[in-house]
Design a protein around this motif. Structure first.
Motif, mmCIF file in Angstrom:
data_model
loop_
_atom_site.group_PDB
_atom_site.id
_atom_site.type_symbol
_atom_site.label_atom_id
_atom_site.label_comp_id
_atom_site.label_asym_id
_atom_site.label_seq_id
_atom_site.Cartn_x
_atom_site.Cartn_y
_atom_site.Cartn_z
ATOM 1 N N PRO A 115 0.820 -1.206 0.000
ATOM 2 C CA PRO A 115 0.000 0.000 0.000
ATOM 3 C C PRO A 115 0.856 1.258 0.000
ATOM 4 N N THR A 116 2.041 1.188 0.547
ATOM 5 C CA THR A 116 2.918 2.351 0.561
ATOM 6 C C THR A 116 3.960 2.278 -0.539
ATOM 7 N N GLY A 117 4.094 1.116 -1.161
ATOM 8 C CA GLY A 117 5.114 0.939 -2.183
ATOM 9 C C GLY A 117 6.506 0.781 -1.616
ATOM 10 N N GLN A 118 6.654 0.778 -0.295
ATOM 11 C CA GLN A 118 7.970 0.743 0.325
ATOM 12 C C GLN A 118 8.592 -0.644 0.363
ATOM 13 N N PHE A 119 7.793 -1.696 0.602
ATOM 14 C CA PHE A 119 8.335 -3.046 0.755
ATOM 15 C C PHE A 119 7.615 -4.045 -0.147
ATOM 16 N N ASP A 120 8.418 -4.921 -0.753
ATOM 17 C CA ASP A 120 7.867 -6.013 -1.546
ATOM 18 C C ASP A 120 7.634 -7.244 -0.681
ATOM 19 N N ALA A 121 8.383 -7.325 0.426
ATOM 20 C CA ALA A 121 8.287 -8.503 1.293
ATOM 21 C C ALA A 121 8.593 -8.112 2.730
ATOM 22 N N VAL A 122 8.045 -8.924 3.643
ATOM 23 C CA VAL A 122 8.337 -8.788 5.062
ATOM 24 C C VAL A 122 8.763 -10.165 5.554
ATOM 25 N N HIS A 174 -0.322 -10.059 4.178
ATOM 26 C CA HIS A 174 -0.325 -10.955 3.019
ATOM 27 C C HIS A 174 -1.051 -10.334 1.831
ATOM 28 N N ASN A 175 -1.974 -9.420 2.090
ATOM 29 C CA ASN A 175 -2.676 -8.721 1.015
ATOM 30 C C ASN A 175 -1.808 -7.690 0.314
ATOM 31 N N HIS A 176 -0.621 -7.388 0.888
ATOM 32 C CA HIS A 176 0.187 -6.292 0.364
ATOM 33 C C HIS A 176 1.633 -6.643 0.049
ATOM 34 N N ALA A 177 2.121 -7.746 0.583
ATOM 35 C CA ALA A 177 3.538 -8.079 0.398
ATOM 36 C C ALA A 177 3.747 -9.581 0.548
ATOM 37 N N MET A 178 4.850 -10.063 -0.019
ATOM 38 C CA MET A 178 5.218 -11.461 0.212
ATOM 39 C C MET A 178 5.673 -11.589 1.664
ATOM 40 N N LEU A 179 5.474 -12.757 2.252
ATOM 41 C CA LEU A 179 5.836 -12.989 3.644
ATOM 42 C C LEU A 179 6.778 -14.172 3.746
ATOM 43 N N GLU A 228 17.088 -14.546 -1.261
ATOM 44 C CA GLU A 228 17.230 -15.268 -2.526
ATOM 45 C C GLU A 228 15.970 -16.082 -2.835
ATOM 46 N N ALA A 229 15.444 -16.760 -1.845
ATOM 47 C CA ALA A 229 14.242 -17.567 -2.039
ATOM 48 C C ALA A 229 13.029 -16.712 -2.421
ATOM 49 N N LEU A 230 12.955 -15.510 -1.868
ATOM 50 C CA LEU A 230 11.849 -14.605 -2.192
ATOM 51 C C LEU A 230 12.090 -13.852 -3.495
ATOM 52 N N GLY A 231 13.357 -13.720 -3.875
ATOM 53 C CA GLY A 231 13.688 -12.951 -5.073
ATOM 54 C C GLY A 231 13.532 -11.463 -4.871
ATOM 55 N N THR A 232 13.784 -10.992 -3.665
ATOM 56 C CA THR A 232 13.620 -9.568 -3.367
ATOM 57 C C THR A 232 14.957 -8.897 -3.073
ATOM 58 N N ASP A 233 14.981 -7.598 -3.240
ATOM 59 C CA ASP A 233 16.161 -6.795 -2.932
ATOM 60 C C ASP A 233 16.140 -6.412 -1.460
ATOM 61 N N PRO A 234 17.299 -6.399 -0.811
ATOM 62 C CA PRO A 234 17.338 -6.082 0.625
ATOM 63 C C PRO A 234 16.638 -4.784 1.024
ATOM 64 N N PRO A 235 16.861 -3.658 0.328
ATOM 65 C CA PRO A 235 16.211 -2.425 0.795
ATOM 66 C C PRO A 235 14.682 -2.454 0.706
ATOM 67 N N ARG A 236 14.135 -3.368 -0.086
ATOM 68 C CA ARG A 236 12.683 -3.459 -0.251
ATOM 69 C C ARG A 236 12.093 -4.630 0.516
ATOM 70 N N THR A 237 12.902 -5.165 1.464
ATOM 71 C CA THR A 237 12.465 -6.299 2.270
ATOM 72 C C THR A 237 12.650 -5.962 3.743
ATOM 73 N N LEU A 238 11.569 -5.786 4.447
ATOM 74 C CA LEU A 238 11.604 -5.453 5.874
ATOM 75 C C LEU A 238 11.839 -6.720 6.677
ATOM 76 N N PHE A 239 12.758 -6.657 7.639
ATOM 77 C CA PHE A 239 12.940 -7.766 8.563
ATOM 78 C C PHE A 239 12.378 -7.372 9.918
ATOM 79 N N VAL A 240 11.474 -8.188 10.454
ATOM 80 C CA VAL A 240 10.894 -7.964 11.781
ATOM 81 C C VAL A 240 11.623 -8.891 12.741
ATOM 82 N N ALA A 241 12.481 -8.295 13.553
ATOM 83 C CA ALA A 241 13.338 -9.047 14.467
ATOM 84 C C ALA A 241 12.586 -9.436 15.729
#
Length: 184
Positions: free
Chosen positions: A9-16, A103-108, A154-167
């Motif tokens: 929805p924000t265009g910021q992340f492709d995956a979380v 899940h409606n907005h990004a790969m998980l 690699e498995a998601l096929g996403t770039d690091p800056p567009r992938t949020l990690f929730v620690a």
């Protein structure tokens, strides 16, 4: 880079990507119960974390859990009991709702310091629609080594800056951020 089918929805992340056993699941309650008290569970868990952070290449999760129990002077049957009771792990109350909305907005995805068997079982019990679940066993290293996060990207096929990690803890931050992933 692969784009998600539904866009953020924000265009910021492709995956979380989430840490499994702390960010999504209350694993502490089970460890404490198996250990016999909160104090013993904490001591056991701290020893386990010390051993995984210093492990280098992957050694079996169940072995490290047993070594940590011995070092923390916890019952010698504790590691086996933890594995036998693994299906008792419970997600935090808001986990399913949050994952369903995201899940409606990004790969998980999930990255976890478990074995393949335990990691996939725990992830499936939380949410059945993860695009990827990567365990330390599959990555060949324990978090916070960057290899675990890199394998997930690699498995998601996403770039690091567009992938949020929730620690799940501050210990996850160095490995994920070293790859250029934003960390929450």
């Amino acid at each position: 880079m692969n784009s998600p089918d539904h866009g953020s929805p924000t265009g910021q992340f492709d995956a979380v990507i989430f840490d499994l056993l702390t960010a999504l699941i209350d694993s502490w309650t089970l460890w404490n119960d198996v250990a016999g008290s909160e104090e013993d569970g904490l001591r056991w868990r701290k020893e386990y974390l010390r051993l995984t952070y210093g492990a280098g290449a992957y050694r079996p999760y169940e072995t490290i859990v047993a070594e940590a129990a011995a070092a923390a002077e916890i019952n010698s049957e504790a590691a086996g009991e933890l594995a036998r009771r693994w299906n008792e792990l419970r997600a935090w109350p808001e986990t399913h709702r949050v994952l369903t909305e995201l899940h409606n907005h990004a790969m998980l995805g999930v990255v976890t310091n478990c074995s393949v068997q335990l990691g996939h079982a725990a992830a499936e019990s939380v949410f059945s629609d993860f695009q990827v679940v990567v365990t330390a066993e599959e990555a060949g290293f324990y978090k916070p080594r960057r290899e675990t996060y890199a394998k997930t990207l690699e498995a998601l096929g996403t770039d690091p800056p567009r992938t949020l990690f929730v620690a799940g803890s501050a210990a996850d931050v160095p490995g994920a951020s070293a790859l250029g992933m934003p960390v929450y």
